[in-house]
Design a protein around this motif. Structure first.
Motif, short mmCIF file in Angstrom:
data_model
loop_
_atom_site.label_atom_id
_atom_site.label_comp_id
_atom_site.label_asym_id
_atom_site.label_seq_id
_atom_site.Cartn_x
_atom_site.Cartn_y
_atom_site.Cartn_z
N THR A 12 3.10 1.99 -2.52
CA THR A 12 3.45 3.42 -1.71
C THR A 12 4.37 2.35 -0.98
O THR A 12 4.37 1.39 0.12
N THR A 13 5.27 2.96 0.11
CA THR A 13 6.28 3.03 0.66
C THR A 13 5.14 3.00 2.10
O THR A 13 5.29 1.92 3.20
N GLN A 14 3.80 3.67 1.54
CA GLN A 14 3.47 4.29 3.11
C GLN A 14 1.76 2.94 3.36
O GLN A 14 1.90 2.46 4.10
N GLU A 15 1.88 2.76 1.35
CA GLU A 15 0.73 1.61 2.07
C GLU A 15 1.92 0.57 2.98
O GLU A 15 0.85 -0.18 3.40
N LEU A 16 3.02 0.30 2.29
CA LEU A 16 3.31 -1.11 3.16
C LEU A 16 3.79 -0.64 4.87
O LEU A 16 3.47 -1.91 5.63
N ASP A 17 4.46 0.33 4.86
CA ASP A 17 4.37 0.06 6.12
C ASP A 17 2.55 0.58 7.49
O ASP A 17 2.82 -0.40 8.42
N HIS A 18 1.91 1.01 6.28
CA HIS A 18 0.27 0.87 6.42
C HIS A 18 0.16 -0.99 7.64
O HIS A 18 -0.30 -1.51 8.65
N THR A 43 7.35 2.10 10.92
CA THR A 43 8.74 1.56 10.67
C THR A 43 9.06 2.09 9.27
O THR A 43 9.14 3.38 9.27
N CYS A 44 10.68 1.88 9.32
CA CYS A 44 11.64 2.54 8.41
C CYS A 44 11.32 1.91 7.38
O CYS A 44 11.77 0.45 7.09
N ILE A 45 11.38 2.49 5.63
CA ILE A 45 11.53 1.86 4.84
C ILE A 45 12.34 2.65 3.56
O ILE A 45 12.29 3.98 3.66
N SER A 46 13.54 1.92 3.46
CA SER A 46 14.59 2.99 3.15
C SER A 46 14.62 1.91 1.27
O SER A 46 14.29 0.52 1.47
N ILE A 61 7.23 1.55 -5.29
CA ILE A 61 7.63 0.22 -5.54
C ILE A 61 8.23 0.10 -6.71
O ILE A 61 7.23 0.25 -7.60
N GLN A 62 8.87 -0.38 -7.36
CA GLN A 62 9.44 -0.54 -8.22
C GLN A 62 9.93 -1.52 -8.65
O GLN A 62 10.71 -2.50 -7.73
#
Length: 179
Positions: A12-18, A43-46, A61-62
């Motif tokens: 998830t983008t939340q996991e990457l943000d962590h 962070t910001c993840i788009s 993320i796909q």
């Protein structure tokens, strides 16, 4: 680059943000938007057509996703702001070209910067290069100053404005948006 190295399809983008938050912490820095604006992520993840400032979430993320990671950090009272766009495999050549083209344009802008250059020349370079490449600029995504707060003056438009007479002065620190 640390977040790019750790990005995986299915996370998830939340996991990457962590992961990004842990990296900042390991260097003695903190997320400036989280600290100063109570932003819900480090962070910001788009992803894909989201242009900027995406909020980390349970979105996964796909394969083939275009990811933009925007990291704005604070350390010892100073701000650094950086972003990077990259694609998850399998690679779409048009997306790969877009990432390379925007990076090359950003480097043209950076190489043009020096004391005395009109700030509107930054917008001119971005606009001309975008058009040459068959792209359009996002008119409300501006480059900006950085220093002791997240977005300082000057705001720099990503297109040419003949009425803008401001001049780049020695010692000014700016962030150039490339997306």
């Amino acid at each position: 680059m640390e977040m790019k190295r750790n990005a995986r399809v299915g996370m998830t983008t939340q996991e990457l943000d962590h992961m990004g938050g842990l990296f900042l912490k390991s260097r003695g820095a903190v997320s400036a938007p989280k600290k100063m604006l109570n932003f819900p992520g480090n962070t910001c993840i788009s992803i894909n057509r989201e242009v900027a400032h995406g909020i980390p979430s349970d979105r996964k993320i796909q394969k083939g996703d275009l990811i933009n990671v925007d990291v704005c950090a604070e350390m010892n009272g100073y701000i650094a702001d950086s972003g990077h766009s990259f694609q998850m495999p399998p690679y779409d050549l048009s997306v790969t070209r877009l990432c390379q083209y925007t990076h090359d344009t950003m480097m043209k802008v950076i190489n043009s910067l020096k004391h005395g250059v009109k700030l509107n020349e930054i917008g001119r370079i971005i606009q001309i290069e975008a058009e040459k490449g068959g792209y359009k600029v996002v008119k409300n995504l501006c480059s900006h100053g950085v220093g002791r707060s997240i977005h300082e003056s000057p705001e720099i438009l990503p297109f040419y404005n003949k009425h803008d007479k401001r001049i780049l002065k020695e010692g000014l620190v700016i962030s150039i948006n490339k997306r």
